[in-house]
Design a protein around this motif. Sequence first.
Motif, PDB file in Angstrom:
ATOM      1  N   MET A   1       0.660  -1.068  -0.101  1.00 35.45           N
ATOM      2  CA  MET A   1       0.184  -0.289  -0.294  1.00 35.45           C
ATOM      3  C   MET A   1       0.778   1.543   0.013  1.00 35.45           C
ATOM      4  O   MET A   1       1.355   1.240   0.863  1.00 35.45           O
ATOM      5  CB  MET A   1      -0.325   0.103   1.591  1.00 35.45           C
ATOM      6  N   ASN A   2       0.536   1.941  -1.002  1.00 36.66           N
ATOM      7  CA  ASN A   2       1.347   3.125  -1.217  1.00 36.66           C
ATOM      8  C   ASN A   2       0.909   4.199   0.280  1.00 36.66           C
ATOM      9  O   ASN A   2      -0.200   3.877   0.981  1.00 36.66           O
ATOM     10  CB  ASN A   2       1.369   4.282  -2.186  1.00 36.66           C
ATOM     11  N   ALA A   3       1.534   5.469   0.010  1.00 37.98           N
ATOM     12  CA  ALA A   3       1.826   6.118   1.540  1.00 37.98           C
ATOM     13  C   ALA A   3       0.362   7.408   1.371  1.00 37.98           C
ATOM     14  O   ALA A   3      -0.200   7.175   1.787  1.00 37.98           O
ATOM     15  CB  ALA A   3       3.058   7.580   1.600  1.00 37.98           C
ATOM     16  N   LEU A   4       0.049   7.424  -0.068  1.00 41.45           N
ATOM     17  CA  LEU A   4      -2.034   8.108   0.153  1.00 41.45           C
ATOM     18  C   LEU A   4      -2.646   7.051   0.634  1.00 41.45           C
ATOM     19  O   LEU A   4      -3.426   7.429   0.857  1.00 41.45           O
ATOM     20  CB  LEU A   4      -1.840   8.462  -1.394  1.00 41.45           C
ATOM     21  N   GLN A   5      -2.790   6.347   0.108  1.00 42.98           N
ATOM     22  CA  GLN A   5      -3.509   4.620   0.425  1.00 42.98           C
ATOM     23  C   GLN A   5      -3.332   4.912   1.881  1.00 42.98           C
ATOM     24  O   GLN A   5      -4.413   4.963   2.617  1.00 42.98           O
ATOM     25  CB  GLN A   5      -3.435   3.715  -0.482  1.00 42.98           C
ATOM     26  N   GLU A   6      -2.425   5.002   2.329  1.00 41.31           N
ATOM     27  CA  GLU A   6      -2.182   5.244   4.331  1.00 41.31           C
ATOM     28  C   GLU A   6      -3.439   6.099   4.764  1.00 41.31           C
ATOM     29  O   GLU A   6      -4.298   5.325   5.619  1.00 41.31           O
ATOM     30  CB  GLU A   6      -0.985   4.325   4.233  1.00 41.31           C
ATOM     31  N   ILE A   7      -3.400   7.146   4.597  1.00 41.29           N
ATOM     32  CA  ILE A   7      -3.283   7.865   4.803  1.00 41.29           C
ATOM     33  C   ILE A   7      -5.302   8.734   4.605  1.00 41.29           C
ATOM     34  O   ILE A   7      -6.028   8.530   5.378  1.00 41.29           O
ATOM     35  CB  ILE A   7      -2.701   9.264   3.971  1.00 41.29           C
ATOM     36  N   ILE A   8      -5.214   7.645   2.814  1.00 47.33           N
ATOM     37  CA  ILE A   8      -7.058   7.847   2.990  1.00 47.33           C
ATOM     38  C   ILE A   8      -7.679   6.707   3.952  1.00 47.33           C
ATOM     39  O   ILE A   8      -8.607   6.742   4.107  1.00 47.33           O
ATOM     40  CB  ILE A   8      -6.394   7.377   1.690  1.00 47.33           C
ATOM     41  N   THR A   9      -7.213   5.234   4.576  1.00 48.31           N
ATOM     42  CA  THR A   9      -7.493   4.364   4.929  1.00 48.31           C
ATOM     43  C   THR A   9      -7.546   5.409   5.725  1.00 48.31           C
ATOM     44  O   THR A   9      -8.812   4.877   7.231  1.00 48.31           O
ATOM     45  CB  THR A   9      -6.647   3.061   5.303  1.00 48.31           C
ATOM     46  N   ASP A  10      -6.512   5.399   7.026  1.00 49.71           N
ATOM     47  CA  ASP A  10      -6.778   6.102   8.505  1.00 49.71           C
ATOM     48  C   ASP A  10      -7.858   7.172   7.891  1.00 49.71           C
ATOM     49  O   ASP A  10      -8.817   7.648   9.392  1.00 49.71           O
ATOM     50  CB  ASP A  10      -5.438   7.369   8.307  1.00 49.71           C
ATOM     51  N   PHE A  11      -7.799   8.241   6.666  1.00 52.81           N
ATOM     52  CA  PHE A  11      -8.928   8.969   7.376  1.00 52.81           C
ATOM     53  C   PHE A  11      -9.717   9.298   7.218  1.00 52.81           C
ATOM     54  O   PHE A  11     -11.126   9.259   7.617  1.00 52.81           O
ATOM     55  CB  PHE A  11      -8.919  10.620   5.966  1.00 52.81           C
ATOM     56  N   GLN A  12     -10.661   7.949   6.568  1.00 55.64           N
ATOM     57  CA  GLN A  12     -12.088   6.994   6.105  1.00 55.64           C
ATOM     58  C   GLN A  12     -12.615   5.864   7.536  1.00 55.64           C
ATOM     59  O   GLN A  12     -13.663   6.354   7.717  1.00 55.64           O
ATOM     60  CB  GLN A  12     -12.166   6.097   5.450  1.00 55.64           C
ATOM     61  N   GLN A  13     -11.434   6.335   9.053  1.00 61.33           N
ATOM     62  CA  GLN A  13     -11.404   5.404   9.928  1.00 61.33           C
ATOM     63  C   GLN A  13     -12.410   6.712  11.303  1.00 61.33           C
ATOM     64  O   GLN A  13     -12.640   6.218  12.338  1.00 61.33           O
ATOM     65  CB  GLN A  13     -10.789   4.900  10.302  1.00 61.33           C
ATOM     66  N   MET A  14     -11.598   7.938  10.193  1.00 57.80           N
ATOM     67  CA  MET A  14     -12.044   9.143  12.026  1.00 57.80           C
ATOM     68  C   MET A  14     -13.268   9.898  11.684  1.00 57.80           C
ATOM     69  O   MET A  14     -14.474   9.795  10.508  1.00 57.80           O
ATOM     70  CB  MET A  14     -10.461  10.198  10.966  1.00 57.80           C
ATOM     71  N   SER A  15     -13.547  10.535  12.539  1.00 59.45           N
ATOM     72  CA  SER A  15     -14.931  11.559  12.758  1.00 59.45           C
ATOM     73  C   SER A  15     -14.617  12.673  12.205  1.00 59.45           C
ATOM     74  O   SER A  15     -13.253  13.074  11.967  1.00 59.45           O
ATOM     75  CB  SER A  15     -15.861  11.246  13.822  1.00 59.45           C
ATOM     76  N   ARG A  16     -15.730  13.652  12.159  1.00 64.91           N
ATOM     77  CA  ARG A  16     -15.377  14.788  11.160  1.00 64.91           C
ATOM     78  C   ARG A  16     -14.366  15.363  12.306  1.00 64.91           C
ATOM     79  O   ARG A  16     -13.499  15.889  12.013  1.00 64.91           O
ATOM     80  CB  ARG A  16     -16.515  15.151  11.135  1.00 64.91           C
ATOM     81  N   ASP A  17     -14.911  15.781  13.690  1.00 72.31           N
ATOM     82  CA  ASP A  17     -13.802  16.388  14.322  1.00 72.31           C
ATOM     83  C   ASP A  17     -12.197  15.470  14.351  1.00 72.31           C
ATOM     84  O   ASP A  17     -11.514  16.576  14.217  1.00 72.31           O
ATOM     85  CB  ASP A  17     -14.138  16.533  16.443  1.00 72.31           C
ATOM     86  N   GLU A  18     -12.374  14.447  14.347  1.00 77.40           N
ATOM     87  CA  GLU A  18     -10.765  13.384  14.355  1.00 77.40           C
ATOM     88  C   GLU A  18     -10.289  14.689  12.797  1.00 77.40           C
ATOM     89  O   GLU A  18      -8.622  14.260  12.402  1.00 77.40           O
ATOM     90  CB  GLU A  18     -10.550  12.460  14.157  1.00 77.40           C
ATOM     91  N   LYS A  19     -11.024  13.947  11.504  1.00 81.62           N
ATOM     92  CA  LYS A  19     -10.480  14.834  10.548  1.00 81.62           C
ATOM     93  C   LYS A  19      -9.972  16.434  10.286  1.00 81.62           C
ATOM     94  O   LYS A  19      -7.896  16.638  10.279  1.00 81.62           O
ATOM     95  CB  LYS A  19     -11.654  14.271   9.937  1.00 81.62           C
TER      96      LYS A  19
END
Length: 141
Positions: A1-19
């Motif tokens: 998994m490339n760096a961008l995909q890792e970031i996307i995966t992390d963001f998809q698991q976050m709440s609005r405030d966490e983002k």
Amino acid sequence: MNALQEIITDFQQMSRDEKLDTLMDYSENLPDLPERYHEARDKGQNRLHECQTPVHLWIEIHNEKIQMFVDVPRESPTVRGFVALLMEAFHDKDPQEALNCPNTLLNSLGLVQVLGMTRLNGLSWLVKRLKQEVTKACVEN
């Protein structure tokens, strides 16, 4: 998994405030613009006019890796955070990774539900401009 995909995966698991908090954290990590670009920035060169925030972007290719140099005012932490996110994803990476960045990145990150329309438009242009500058730097290299 490339760096961008890792970031996307992390963001998809976050709440609005966490983002938003994560973008603020990213903004603190944006490196300062190297001195060699200050004069050009001060003359308005390489400014992304589509973005309300004064963003200046330089892309170079060294040893077949992207080198990103960006200036964003500290008073714009959301934009700084997004730029720092892009730097984490693409700086010192193969140019093809940036060129493969989806035009729907903001949606993939879940930022469409978090940020205002004006900010989203500017950040969308930032992604497009990044890809244009990478293409241009590859041709020049």
